[in-house]
Design an enzyme around this catalytic site. Sequence first.
Site, short mmCIF file in Angstrom:
data_model
loop_
_atom_site.label_atom_id
_atom_site.label_comp_id
_atom_site.label_asym_id
_atom_site.label_seq_id
_atom_site.Cartn_x
_atom_site.Cartn_y
_atom_site.Cartn_z
N ASP A 67 2.63 -21.11 -31.53
CA ASP A 67 1.39 -21.88 -31.49
C ASP A 67 1.41 -23.09 -32.42
O ASP A 67 2.32 -23.25 -33.25
CB ASP A 67 0.20 -20.96 -31.82
N ASP A 136 -8.54 -10.32 -37.03
CA ASP A 136 -9.38 -9.99 -35.87
C ASP A 136 -8.54 -9.41 -34.72
O ASP A 136 -9.02 -9.27 -33.61
CB ASP A 136 -10.15 -11.23 -35.40
N HIS A 138 -5.76 -10.75 -33.41
CA HIS A 138 -5.06 -11.68 -32.52
C HIS A 138 -3.56 -11.65 -32.71
O HIS A 138 -3.06 -11.36 -33.79
CB HIS A 138 -5.61 -13.12 -32.66
N GLU A 143 -7.29 -15.05 -29.32
CA GLU A 143 -8.45 -14.49 -30.00
C GLU A 143 -9.07 -13.36 -29.17
O GLU A 143 -8.75 -13.20 -27.99
CB GLU A 143 -9.48 -15.60 -30.25
C1 F6R Z 1 0.95 -17.80 -36.36
C2 F6R Z 1 0.31 -16.82 -35.53
C3 F6R Z 1 -0.82 -15.97 -36.01
C4 F6R Z 1 -0.49 -15.26 -37.33
C5 F6R Z 1 -1.68 -14.43 -37.80
C6 F6R Z 1 -1.41 -13.78 -39.13
O1 F6R Z 1 1.98 -18.48 -35.67
O2 F6R Z 1 0.67 -16.72 -34.40
O3 F6R Z 1 -1.14 -15.02 -35.05
O4 F6R Z 1 0.62 -14.45 -37.13
O5 F6R Z 1 -2.81 -15.22 -37.89
O6 F6R Z 1 -1.31 -14.75 -40.11
P1 F6R Z 1 -0.82 -14.38 -41.58
O7 F6R Z 1 0.60 -13.97 -41.46
O8 F6R Z 1 -0.96 -15.67 -42.35
O9 F6R Z 1 -1.71 -13.30 -42.05
#
Ligand code: F6R
Length: 263
Positions: A67, A136, A138, A143
């Site tokens: 992403d 959450d 994701h 989301e």
């Molecule tokens: C980032 C991504 C997100 C993160 C998630 C956890 O490329 O795809 O899904 O993996 O938001 O983020 P952290 O590791 O910062 O807790």
Amino acid sequence: MEVILTEDYNEMSKISAGEIARQVRKKPNSVIGLATGSTPLGTYKELIRLHKEEGLDFSKVITFNLDEYLGLPPAHKESYNFFMWENLFKHININPENVHVPQGMVEDAEEFCEWYEKEIEKAGGIDLQLLGIGSDGHIAFNEPGSSFGSRTRVKTLEEQTIEDNSRFFNSIDEVPHFAITMGVGTILEARKIVLAANGKNKAQVCARFIEGPIDSQITASALQLHPHAVIVLDEAASSQLKRKKYYNWIRDNKHMVKKYLGR
Ligand code: F6R
């Protein structure tokens, strides 16, 4: 799903990196899906070490990132393009032409998303996809409520995600509200998935997606549908799991698992 319980962030990172390294050694031109955020930082550190000290060769590896924030140019220090170059790519021998990170400044996002999907297909599909998980639930920026059949597209970020990610920005107002993200359907097509999670703030959501029902409100629960998903957790993130004894038994009896399951 294979659930691997580790002691701490360091061990979680080593195991996640080990999965990627094994894949790259087995198939030097592997297609690897990559994630950003705090979770994979240790994994990338370990991959860099494996490259520098043990000659892990990335020259033929092709990568696709999950992403990117819409509206951030690649040089922006909070863009995922910037993150990937700073924390991994510039330290290993990857061919820049083999690197794919969604672009946040595209004129026609829909056209770009279609192109991205086609590039993944042209590369032969993703061999191994690394994932983190949002508080959450994701995966990538899918989301709550994202369709399990969704493909790469523009997604509106949840309030919780904006709040969580504001720690990287000067203020919450700077956090983009939109992102380009691989879909849940795109992710589920990867031949193998490794999801890493650490920290107490991930404990509840990990228990829900691993041991709860499949639920589009917790998009990571879609991984229950995947035939080859490995979940690597540190102690804090695993603290609310009910079947820890079972997961640990499997890990402690790997020789038997190998004999009967061939892995
Ligand atoms: C980032 C991504 C997100 C993160 C998630 C956890 O490329 O795809 O899904 O993996 O938001 O983020 P952290 O590791 O910062 O807790």
